[in-house]
Scaffold this active site. Structure first.
Site, PDB file in Angstrom:
ATOM      1  N   TYR A 150       0.627  -1.212  -0.056  1.00 45.81           N
ATOM      2  CA  TYR A 150      -0.129  -0.105  -0.924  1.00 45.81           C
ATOM      3  C   TYR A 150       0.853   1.007  -0.120  1.00 45.81           C
ATOM      4  O   TYR A 150       2.573   1.301   0.618  1.00 45.81           O
ATOM      5  CB  TYR A 150      -0.991   0.145   1.374  1.00 45.81           C
ATOM      6  CG  TYR A 150      -1.677   1.603   0.881  1.00 45.81           C
ATOM      7  CD1 TYR A 150      -3.091   1.411   0.409  1.00 45.81           C
ATOM      8  CD2 TYR A 150      -1.425   2.308   2.071  1.00 45.81           C
ATOM      9  CE1 TYR A 150      -3.820   2.643   0.633  1.00 45.81           C
ATOM     10  CE2 TYR A 150      -2.521   3.240   1.686  1.00 45.81           C
ATOM     11  CZ  TYR A 150      -3.405   3.427   1.396  1.00 45.81           C
ATOM     12  OH  TYR A 150      -4.033   4.497   1.704  1.00 45.81           O
ATOM     13  N   ASP A 177       9.628   2.316  -0.012  1.00 46.29           N
ATOM     14  CA  ASP A 177       8.227   3.512   0.994  1.00 46.29           C
ATOM     15  C   ASP A 177       8.613   2.696   1.981  1.00 46.29           C
ATOM     16  O   ASP A 177       8.187   1.832   2.706  1.00 46.29           O
ATOM     17  CB  ASP A 177       7.185   3.050   0.700  1.00 46.29           C
ATOM     18  CG  ASP A 177       5.992   3.774   1.208  1.00 46.29           C
ATOM     19  OD1 ASP A 177       5.982   4.298   2.108  1.00 46.29           O
ATOM     20  OD2 ASP A 177       4.576   3.123   0.438  1.00 46.29           O
ATOM     21  N   LYS A 219       4.527   8.941   9.144  1.00 50.99           N
ATOM     22  CA  LYS A 219       4.522   8.390  10.282  1.00 50.99           C
ATOM     23  C   LYS A 219       5.902   9.109  12.072  1.00 50.99           C
ATOM     24  O   LYS A 219       4.897  10.108  12.367  1.00 50.99           O
ATOM     25  CB  LYS A 219       4.136   7.283  10.030  1.00 50.99           C
ATOM     26  CG  LYS A 219       3.729   6.543   8.973  1.00 50.99           C
ATOM     27  CD  LYS A 219       2.330   6.346   9.492  1.00 50.99           C
ATOM     28  CE  LYS A 219       1.740   5.174   7.649  1.00 50.99           C
ATOM     29  NZ  LYS A 219       0.100   5.104   7.490  1.00 50.99           N
TER      30      LYS A 219
HETATM   31  N1  PMP Z   1       2.869   3.693   2.627  1.00 53.43           N
HETATM   32  C1  PMP Z   1       2.990   3.187   2.943  1.00 53.43           C
HETATM   33  C2  PMP Z   1       3.740   2.659   3.226  1.00 53.43           C
HETATM   34  C3  PMP Z   1       1.533   4.119   4.009  1.00 53.43           C
HETATM   35  O1  PMP Z   1       1.453   3.034   5.171  1.00 53.43           O
HETATM   36  C4  PMP Z   1       0.879   4.806   4.129  1.00 53.43           C
HETATM   37  C5  PMP Z   1      -0.357   4.901   4.899  1.00 53.43           C
HETATM   38  N2  PMP Z   1      -0.795   4.093   5.193  1.00 53.43           N
HETATM   39  C6  PMP Z   1       1.197   6.016   2.853  1.00 53.43           C
HETATM   40  C7  PMP Z   1       2.197   5.275   2.441  1.00 53.43           C
HETATM   41  C8  PMP Z   1       0.643   7.087   2.740  1.00 53.43           C
HETATM   42  O2  PMP Z   1       0.471   7.934   3.743  1.00 53.43           O
HETATM   43  P1  PMP Z   1      -0.519   8.990   4.605  1.00 53.43           P
HETATM   44  O3  PMP Z   1      -1.584   7.643   4.890  1.00 53.43           O
HETATM   45  O4  PMP Z   1       0.108   9.321   4.664  1.00 53.43           O
HETATM   46  O5  PMP Z   1      -0.907   9.332   2.907  1.00 53.43           O
END
Ligand code: PMP
Length: 442
Positions: free
Chosen positions: A144, A245, A273
């Protein structure tokens, strides 16, 4: 006694008149009578508006790594607010935080800030395309990467008739342009041969390989270090930008994130995060040769709210704490002790179980073997997990209702939390086993 959600339910009925699903993000809607509205949170604990108290293992999907409202970070934020917000001009602290990130993550030679994980990954993909001149990209099944159109695709493994088939790539809902699908190549985690085959056949159209080596949105199913190293070499061989990521793993699984843990340097990497203990700031970082393509007649990047003085101050202080104290070691130790404790409870009931990922963000699986890719999740007893999660909520243990979300731990989870968690886990499990039809022991 059943937990009362009376006030939350009433709030839902009021909120849904003005907010779609009664919430600000689709993932926060858990059902008309199950959606929780928060009153406050401190450390590892959270209270809803009915005054139910929870030990929180969601931590807002990971950000609150030092616990909610950490006084050291919040003090820094107050000072950051005094600076004045955003100015459509730069401030000195951007350099200070970028220096810290570079020190912690060697591949982060240059850094740019954004506001969310989505924005950072979106920028990474654009930069990879700008640099490579190729628009196609590879996604890993179960990964994701945020809410932007190019990332809103998944492998429909539940609909596969035959395990040897390639799953259909589907959009997460409506409004995602169908023509984007043509740019996507999807691979299974931990299959280097498949990755090589895809890259070899489509090298002239694939600009980026996007991977979460610990799939933080898929039970923390983890890449082998050897797979990631093989992927690294393949990206080099075929001229493909490797984007790691680290939105969930960054500054959590190690000071240098999953790259340090697995001994692999990305071309580009993304952080959010844990970077600022919950304040909205994220980072795109990477190799100088690629990052220098930002700007001029190269790649566009920026935004009105980028590097807000309060968020930058939060990142500065949070990263300092993570870099210079034992916070991450404490988190890992808590995670290991919790796994041992939960393991004993499950084994006493002959329930087969394994953990995936890193102890600071582990997935709990009701299966015999540690899953190696998304398709393995289908083979686990996730019906047991789903029923257990609902009972854990009743007991005041907040985990994600969906078994694909790992359990996040903060440095504010202390021995009292652990003891309480284990006792409540046992109660919730026994309640679950009584109500669930079928045999769930191995
Ligand atoms: N990349 C990863 C690996 C994530 O876990 C998330 C969110 N859970 C995102 C991108 C997107 O981040 P955001 O919700 O801050 O837009």
């Amino acid at each position: 006694m059943q937990r009362s959600l009376e006030k939350s339910n009433r709030q839902f009925q009021r909120a849904v008149k003005r907010l779609p699903l009664g919430v600000a993000s689709n993932f926060r809607y858990w059902g008309d009578d199950k959606t929780i509205y928060v009153k406050r949170a401190r450390g590892a604990r959270l209270w809803d508006i009915d005054d139910n108290e929870y030990i929180d293992y969601r931590l807002g999907y990971g950000p609150a790594i030092l616990g909610y409202a950490d006084p050291r970070v919040d003090e820094a934020v107050r000072e950051g607010i005094e600076i004045g917000g955003v100015f459509a001009l730069a401030t000195e602290r951007e350099y200070v935080v970028a220096e810290r990130i570079s020190k912690m993550v060697p591949a982060a030679e240059l850094v740019r800030f954004s506001n969310s994980g989505t924005e950072a990954v979106m920028a990474a993909l654009r930069l990879a395309r700008g640099y490579s001149g190729k628009d196609g990209y590879i996604l890993v099944e179960g990964g994701y990467h945020g809410l932007f159109d190019a990332a809103q695709w998944y492998a429909a493994i539940e609909e596969m008739e035959n395990e040897a088939d390639q799953p259909e790539i589907k959009a997460y809902g409506k409004g995602i342009p169908k023509l984007l699908k043509r740019l996507i190549h999807q691979v299974q985690l931990n299959d280097a041969n498949q990755l090589e085959e895809v890259m070899r056949r489509h090298a002239d159209e694939i600009g980026a390989f996007l991977i979460e080596p610990i799939m933080g949105n898929c039970c923390s199913i983890m890449a082998d270090a050897e797979y990631l190293q093989a992927a690294r070499s393949l990206c080099d061989r075929y001229g493909i930008v490797m984007i790691i990521d680290e939105v969930k793993t960054g500054f959590r699984v190690a000071r240098g994130g999953v790259q340090e843990m697995m001994g692999v340097d990305a071309d580009l990497c993304t952080f959010a995060k844990a970077i600022a203990n919950g304040y909205p700031i994220s980072a795109l970082a990477g190799k100088e040769e690629i990052m220098r393509h930002i700007g001029g007649d190269g790649v566009a990047h920026g935004g009105t709210y980028t590097a807000h003085s309060a968020c930058l101050a939060a990142a500065d202080r949070t990263l300092e704490i993570l870099d210079e104290t034992d916070a991450l070691a404490d988190i890992e130790s808590y995670g290991r002790r919790m796994q041992e404790g939960i393991g004993k409870i499950l084994s006493a009931r002959s329930l087969a179980h394994v953990y995936s990922g890193h102890p600071s963000m582990a997935g709990l699986f009701f299966a015999e073997e540690v899953p190696r890719n998304y398709r393995d999740w289908l083979r686990s007893d996730y019906a047991l997990y789903d029923a257990l999660a609902a009972n854990l909520h009743e007991e005041g243990i907040l985990c994600e209702p969906d078994s694909r979300e790992p359990w996040f731990i903060s440095s504010a989870h202390d021995d009292a939390c652990l003891e309480e968690t284990l006792a409540k886990f046992e109660t919730a499990l026994d309640a679950t086993l009584k109500t669930l039809p079928g045999n769930h022991s191995s």
